[in-house]
Design a protein around this motif. Structure first.
Motif, PDB file in Angstrom:
ATOM      1  N   GLU A 451       0.825  -1.211   0.000  1.00 50.90           N
ATOM      2  CA  GLU A 451       0.000   0.000   0.000  1.00 50.90           C
ATOM      3  C   GLU A 451       0.858   1.260   0.000  1.00 50.90           C
ATOM      4  OE1 GLU A 451      -3.362  -0.081   2.699  1.00 50.90           O
ATOM      5  OE2 GLU A 451      -3.354  -2.266   2.724  1.00 50.90           O
ATOM      6  N   ALA A 452       1.968   1.181  -0.703  1.00 52.55           N
ATOM      7  CA  ALA A 452       2.863   2.323  -0.893  1.00 52.55           C
ATOM      8  C   ALA A 452       2.649   2.884  -2.297  1.00 52.55           C
ATOM      9  CB  ALA A 452       4.316   1.901  -0.709  1.00 52.55           C
ATOM     10  N   THR A 453       3.015   4.128  -2.500  1.00 49.98           N
ATOM     11  CA  THR A 453       2.798   4.808  -3.780  1.00 49.98           C
ATOM     12  C   THR A 453       3.675   4.203  -4.875  1.00 49.98           C
ATOM     13  OG1 THR A 453       2.360   6.853  -2.571  1.00 49.98           O
ATOM     14  CG2 THR A 453       2.821   7.048  -4.939  1.00 49.98           C
ATOM     15  N   PRO A 454       3.113   3.855  -6.022  1.00 49.65           N
ATOM     16  CA  PRO A 454       3.934   3.357  -7.136  1.00 49.65           C
ATOM     17  C   PRO A 454       4.941   4.403  -7.603  1.00 49.65           C
ATOM     18  CG  PRO A 454       1.606   2.879  -7.490  1.00 49.65           C
ATOM     19  CD  PRO A 454       1.672   3.819  -6.327  1.00 49.65           C
ATOM     20  N   ILE A 455       5.982   3.943  -8.261  1.00 45.83           N
ATOM     21  CA  ILE A 455       7.018   4.839  -8.745  1.00 45.83           C
ATOM     22  C   ILE A 455       7.043   4.840 -10.273  1.00 45.83           C
ATOM     23  CG2 ILE A 455       8.441   4.456  -6.699  1.00 45.83           C
ATOM     24  CD1 ILE A 455      10.280   2.728  -8.628  1.00 45.83           C
ATOM     25  N   SER A 456       7.739   5.822 -10.823  1.00 46.88           N
ATOM     26  CA  SER A 456       7.987   5.861 -12.260  1.00 46.88           C
ATOM     27  C   SER A 456       9.423   5.443 -12.521  1.00 46.88           C
ATOM     28  CB  SER A 456       7.754   7.273 -12.794  1.00 46.88           C
ATOM     29  OG  SER A 456       8.744   8.165 -12.283  1.00 46.88           O
ATOM     30  N   SER A 457       9.765   5.277 -13.787  1.00 45.42           N
ATOM     31  CA  SER A 457      11.122   4.871 -14.125  1.00 45.42           C
ATOM     32  C   SER A 457      12.148   5.906 -13.668  1.00 45.42           C
ATOM     33  CB  SER A 457      11.239   4.640 -15.636  1.00 45.42           C
ATOM     34  OG  SER A 457      10.892   5.808 -16.353  1.00 45.42           O
ATOM     35  N   ALA A 458      11.753   7.174 -13.591  1.00 41.20           N
ATOM     36  CA  ALA A 458      12.686   8.214 -13.145  1.00 41.20           C
ATOM     37  C   ALA A 458      13.064   8.048 -11.678  1.00 41.20           C
ATOM     38  CB  ALA A 458      12.063   9.594 -13.376  1.00 41.20           C
ATOM     39  N   ASN A 459      12.202   7.408 -10.910  1.00 43.20           N
ATOM     40  CA  ASN A 459      12.470   7.193  -9.479  1.00 43.20           C
ATOM     41  C   ASN A 459      13.366   6.002  -9.199  1.00 43.20           C
ATOM     42  OD1 ASN A 459       9.033   7.918  -9.209  1.00 43.20           O
ATOM     43  ND2 ASN A 459      10.644   9.340  -8.611  1.00 43.20           N
ATOM     44  N   LEU A 460      13.545   5.130 -10.202  1.00 47.04           N
ATOM     45  CA  LEU A 460      14.270   3.880  -9.970  1.00 47.04           C
ATOM     46  C   LEU A 460      15.774   4.132 -10.046  1.00 47.04           C
ATOM     47  CD1 LEU A 460      13.695   0.909  -9.335  1.00 47.04           C
ATOM     48  CD2 LEU A 460      13.936   0.424 -11.776  1.00 47.04           C
ATOM     49  N   THR A 461      16.310   4.605  -8.945  1.00 50.70           N
ATOM     50  CA  THR A 461      17.734   4.882  -8.824  1.00 50.70           C
ATOM     51  C   THR A 461      18.350   3.912  -7.837  1.00 50.70           C
ATOM     52  OG1 THR A 461      17.419   6.406  -6.973  1.00 50.70           O
ATOM     53  CG2 THR A 461      17.277   7.340  -9.210  1.00 50.70           C
ATOM     54  N   LEU A 462      19.681   3.893  -7.769  1.00 45.55           N
ATOM     55  CA  LEU A 462      20.342   3.009  -6.807  1.00 45.55           C
ATOM     56  C   LEU A 462      19.973   3.379  -5.376  1.00 45.55           C
ATOM     57  CD1 LEU A 462      23.884   2.458  -8.354  1.00 45.55           C
ATOM     58  CD2 LEU A 462      21.982   0.837  -8.253  1.00 45.55           C
ATOM     59  N   ASP A 463      19.892   4.674  -5.079  1.00 45.78           N
ATOM     60  CA  ASP A 463      19.517   5.075  -3.718  1.00 45.78           C
ATOM     61  C   ASP A 463      18.114   4.582  -3.381  1.00 45.78           C
ATOM     62  OD1 ASP A 463      21.919   6.296  -3.152  1.00 45.78           O
ATOM     63  OD2 ASP A 463      21.227   8.327  -3.625  1.00 45.78           O
ATOM     64  N   PHE A 464      17.204   4.684  -4.352  1.00 45.67           N
ATOM     65  CA  PHE A 464      15.852   4.194  -4.109  1.00 45.67           C
ATOM     66  C   PHE A 464      15.860   2.689  -3.864  1.00 45.67           C
ATOM     67  CE2 PHE A 464      12.065   2.034  -5.563  1.00 45.67           C
ATOM     68  CZ  PHE A 464      11.076   2.680  -4.847  1.00 45.67           C
ATOM     69  N   ILE A 465      16.617   1.960  -4.659  1.00 47.28           N
ATOM     70  CA  ILE A 465      16.642   0.497  -4.527  1.00 47.28           C
ATOM     71  C   ILE A 465      17.180   0.079  -3.167  1.00 47.28           C
ATOM     72  CG2 ILE A 465      17.771  -1.596  -5.368  1.00 47.28           C
ATOM     73  CD1 ILE A 465      17.469  -0.402  -8.201  1.00 47.28           C
ATOM     74  N   LEU A 466      18.241   0.724  -2.691  1.00 42.91           N
ATOM     75  CA  LEU A 466      18.767   0.392  -1.360  1.00 42.91           C
ATOM     76  C   LEU A 466      17.706   0.631  -0.296  1.00 42.91           C
ATOM     77  CD1 LEU A 466      21.059  -0.456   0.526  1.00 42.91           C
ATOM     78  CD2 LEU A 466      21.803   1.943   0.567  1.00 42.91           C
ATOM     79  N   ALA A 467      17.011   1.757  -0.396  1.00 40.41           N
ATOM     80  CA  ALA A 467      15.960   2.058   0.574  1.00 40.41           C
ATOM     81  C   ALA A 467      14.812   1.058   0.466  1.00 40.41           C
ATOM     82  CB  ALA A 467      15.453   3.481   0.376  1.00 40.41           C
ATOM     83  N   GLU A 468      14.452   0.710  -0.765  1.00 39.08           N
ATOM     84  CA  GLU A 468      13.338  -0.223  -0.962  1.00 39.08           C
ATOM     85  C   GLU A 468      13.694  -1.624  -0.474  1.00 39.08           C
ATOM     86  OE1 GLU A 468       9.339  -1.006  -2.153  1.00 39.08           O
ATOM     87  OE2 GLU A 468      10.455   0.825  -1.722  1.00 39.08           O
ATOM     88  N   ARG A 469      14.935  -2.022  -0.668  1.00 40.20           N
ATOM     89  CA  ARG A 469      15.371  -3.314  -0.120  1.00 40.20           C
ATOM     90  C   ARG A 469      15.244  -3.304   1.399  1.00 40.20           C
ATOM     91  NH1 ARG A 469      17.624  -7.129  -3.065  1.00 40.20           N
ATOM     92  NH2 ARG A 469      18.658  -8.004  -1.239  1.00 40.20           N
ATOM     93  N   GLY A 470      15.577  -2.174   2.019  1.00 39.43           N
ATOM     94  CA  GLY A 470      15.395  -2.068   3.460  1.00 39.43           C
ATOM     95  C   GLY A 470      13.943  -2.188   3.860  1.00 39.43           C
ATOM     96  N   ARG A 471      13.073  -1.479   3.145  1.00 39.03           N
ATOM     97  CA  ARG A 471      11.647  -1.521   3.485  1.00 39.03           C
ATOM     98  C   ARG A 471      11.044  -2.911   3.293  1.00 39.03           C
ATOM     99  NH1 ARG A 471      11.912   4.020   1.289  1.00 39.03           N
ATOM    100  NH2 ARG A 471      11.888   3.160  -0.842  1.00 39.03           N
ATOM    101  N   GLU A 472      11.434  -3.592   2.236  1.00 32.79           N
ATOM    102  CA  GLU A 472      10.841  -4.893   1.928  1.00 32.79           C
ATOM    103  C   GLU A 472      11.476  -6.037   2.702  1.00 32.79           C
ATOM    104  OE1 GLU A 472       8.469  -7.845   0.071  1.00 32.79           O
ATOM    105  OE2 GLU A 472       8.228  -5.655   0.234  1.00 32.79           O
ATOM    106  N   LEU A 473      12.800  -5.980   2.928  1.00 41.29           N
ATOM    107  CA  LEU A 473      13.541  -7.139   3.418  1.00 41.29           C
ATOM    108  C   LEU A 473      14.161  -6.945   4.798  1.00 41.29           C
ATOM    109  CD1 LEU A 473      15.425  -7.902   0.068  1.00 41.29           C
ATOM    110  CD2 LEU A 473      13.388  -9.075   0.919  1.00 41.29           C
ATOM    111  N   PHE A 474      13.766  -5.896   5.518  1.00 42.77           N
ATOM    112  CA  PHE A 474      14.420  -5.658   6.803  1.00 42.77           C
ATOM    113  C   PHE A 474      14.203  -6.821   7.768  1.00 42.77           C
ATOM    114  CE2 PHE A 474      10.172  -4.012   7.585  1.00 42.77           C
ATOM    115  CZ  PHE A 474       9.927  -4.199   8.947  1.00 42.77           C
TER     116      PHE A 474
END
Length: 534
Positions: A451-474
């Protein structure tokens, strides 16, 4: 009975008095039984059921510290609770990061909170020894299951065919331990079933050599492990081998100096299309007591099984992860447990990855804040730092688990959503075998469930991925490895409270991207060379 792999369920009834204790030959990576009546002896294998019992030992050993729960530890000098494989992985992969901190002052445990450990840290020694013990056990099982051995015992053709699968699973579990050793300690010895049993000094290999060995093993296992989802729940198949291979390729730049992003994207595509499926259930279902049956299991490629009726009293595995996170004003009964151990919380920098501390947005940010301070002024005070309520020993519908002292909640070592994130990261890092739109779609599938806001391709950066891995896999034992791959574990590019032993955090030395080879390990094998900086 929850567990389909019944020999794990009844493991402690079948195998008694067979604990193998590591002695001064720990770094031999081969453990020799003390007499002919012990586990893995020739006499033991005269019983046709013994082969699956040993396989059960390899799987169950990921959770418990010994055959009799905590009472008969496999690792000499460490209690069965402290030497649990899963517990040690949590301690080494989570405590040194922004995701977790522990209040306890046992021995050198506090230094893991602050990246101030030394070669004398007994928990690092326990981690090294636990992985080494599993390797030694797998090696001996492989020695005892050659065609020559099986023919000499008169093993029939049907059982021999089954044992061939057991051997492939043992090789996978051995590779898994080598990956953990390579990731944490770098240069380590390699021993296999071809090496002699008994005291000798195995040669320390470079990280790249260990990588090459594991890569070769995992590729070869595609020929012998069962096809996707044809093995019993809790046992590995070809997809698990592909997943572990994708993981080491994702970290190949760290391990070998060479990026392997094309291979990551290719393997993750194969994993995603293998027959495992993204679980279209609420995120919380993945970490509930019935996560083996509530729909979450379609996503689990490799779980560590927990079962309250099959596991004897233990402070390891999920018992540690759930108990230690309960304290303060948390009602233990509401978490399906019999009490709290006032131990683990998270740090404010990790909380900041979510829209707000009460998780009214992203449903993955499950924190208990009542009576808890966001700032950690004193690590030893449980109410400093938000508590984490990700795992629960209740079923998804709120009904109770089998027991309140030992949870039923399985631990997801590998799950399909991680393959989505690995694919996306490989694409952002330049993989030509992947597709950006596909990567964004995978990430948004994860975020929609949360239930988080979807992203666009412009948002898919390495910093975003590290943060998203934390949110999903902590709290799934990925964070240290992830931070190192992104160059943010040591140094000053990412700071969190108590990093470096200072409340507001300071930069730490880059040599701490590797743990030290434990001092006791070097004492046992003086040919080993210590990692730089220690």
């Amino acid at each position: 009975m929850k567990i389909s792999f019944k020999y794990i369920s009844y493991f402690f009834l079948f195998i008694l008095g067979m604990s193998m204790t590591l002695t001064s030959c720990t770094d031999d990576l081969n453990v020799t039984p003390k007499d002919d009546d012990e586990f893995l002896s020739e006499t033991f294998f005269e019983d046709p059921s013994s082969y699956k019992q040993v396989l059960a030992k390899l799987y169950a050993g990921l959770y418990v510290g010994g055959n009799d729960g905590d009472a008969s530890p496999d690792i000499s000098g460490l209690g069965g609770d402290f030497s649990s494989y899963l517990r040690l992985l949590f301690v080494t992969q989570e405590l040194p990061t922004d995701e977790a901190v522990i209040a306890w002052a046992d021995g050198t445990l506090p230094t893991l909170n602050t990246q101030t450990w030394s070669p004398n840290n007994e928990f690092l020694y326990g981690t090294y020894s636990r992985a080494s013990y599993h390797i030694s056990l797998a090696n001996e099982f492989l020695r005892q299951t050659t065609d020559e051995k099986l023919n000499s015992r008169g093993v029939d053709a049907n059982l021999k065919a089954e044992i061939a699968t057991f051997r492939a699973e043992a090789r996978f579990l051995r590779a898994y331990s080598y990956v953990n050793l390579m990731d944490l300690f770098g240069n380590v010895p390699i021993t296999t079933e071809a090496d002699p049993v008994g005291f000798f000094y195995p040669v320390q290999k470079s990280r790249a050599e260990v990588f090459a060995f594991v890569e070769s093993e995992l590729k070869d296992l595609d020929n012998s492990l069962p096809n996707a989802r044809t093995n019993e729940y809790g046992r590995v198949d070809k997809v698990a081998a592909k997943f572990l291979l994708a993981q080491i390729y994702l970290n190949s730049k760290v391990y070998t100096g060479t990026e392997r992003n094309n291979e990551v994207a290719t393997l993750c595509s194969e994993i995603i299309n293998s027959g495992y499926s993204f679980a279209n259930v609420p995120y919380a279902y993945l970490f509930s007591a019935d996560n083996n049956t509530n729909g979450a299991q379609t996503e689990f490629i490799f779980p560590i099984i927990s079962d309250g009726t099959a596991i004897r009293a233990t402070g390891g595995g999920m018992s540690f992860i759930i108990h230690a996170a309960i304290g303060g004003s948390i009602d233990a009964a509401s978490r399906g447990m019999d009490g709290g151990w006032f131990g683990t919380r998270t740090r404010k920098e990790f909380v900041a990855l979510f829209p707000d501390a009460t998780a009214t947005g992203d449903k993955r940010g499950t924190f208990h804040t009542d009576g808890q301070a966001l700032d950690i002024t004193n690590i030893s005070t449980f109410t400093d730092g938000y508590a984490v309520t990700k795992y629960i020993n209740k079923k998804a519908d709120g009904s109770p688990a089998q027991r309140t002292d030992i949870p039923d909640t399985d631990f997801p070592v590998f799950r399909i959503s991680d393959a989505y994130l690995m694919y996306a990261e490989a694409v952002v890092r330049g993989a030509t075998t992947g597709n950006l739109a596909t990567a964004v779609g995978y990430v948004n599938q994860i975020r929609t469930r949360a239930e988080a806001t979807p992203i666009s391709s412009a948002n898919l950066t390495l910093d975003f991925i590290l943060a998203e891995r934390g949110r999903e896999l902590f709290w799934e034992c990925h964070r240290r490895t992830d931070l190192i791959r992104f160059g943010k574990f040591t140094g000053g590019s990412k700071i969190w409270q108590w990093k470096g032993g200072v409340m507001n955090g300071v930069a730490t030395d880059s040599y701490r991207d590797l743990m030290p080879i434990p001092a006791k390990t070097i004492q046992a094998n003086p040919t080993l060379k210590q990692n730089p900086g220690y």
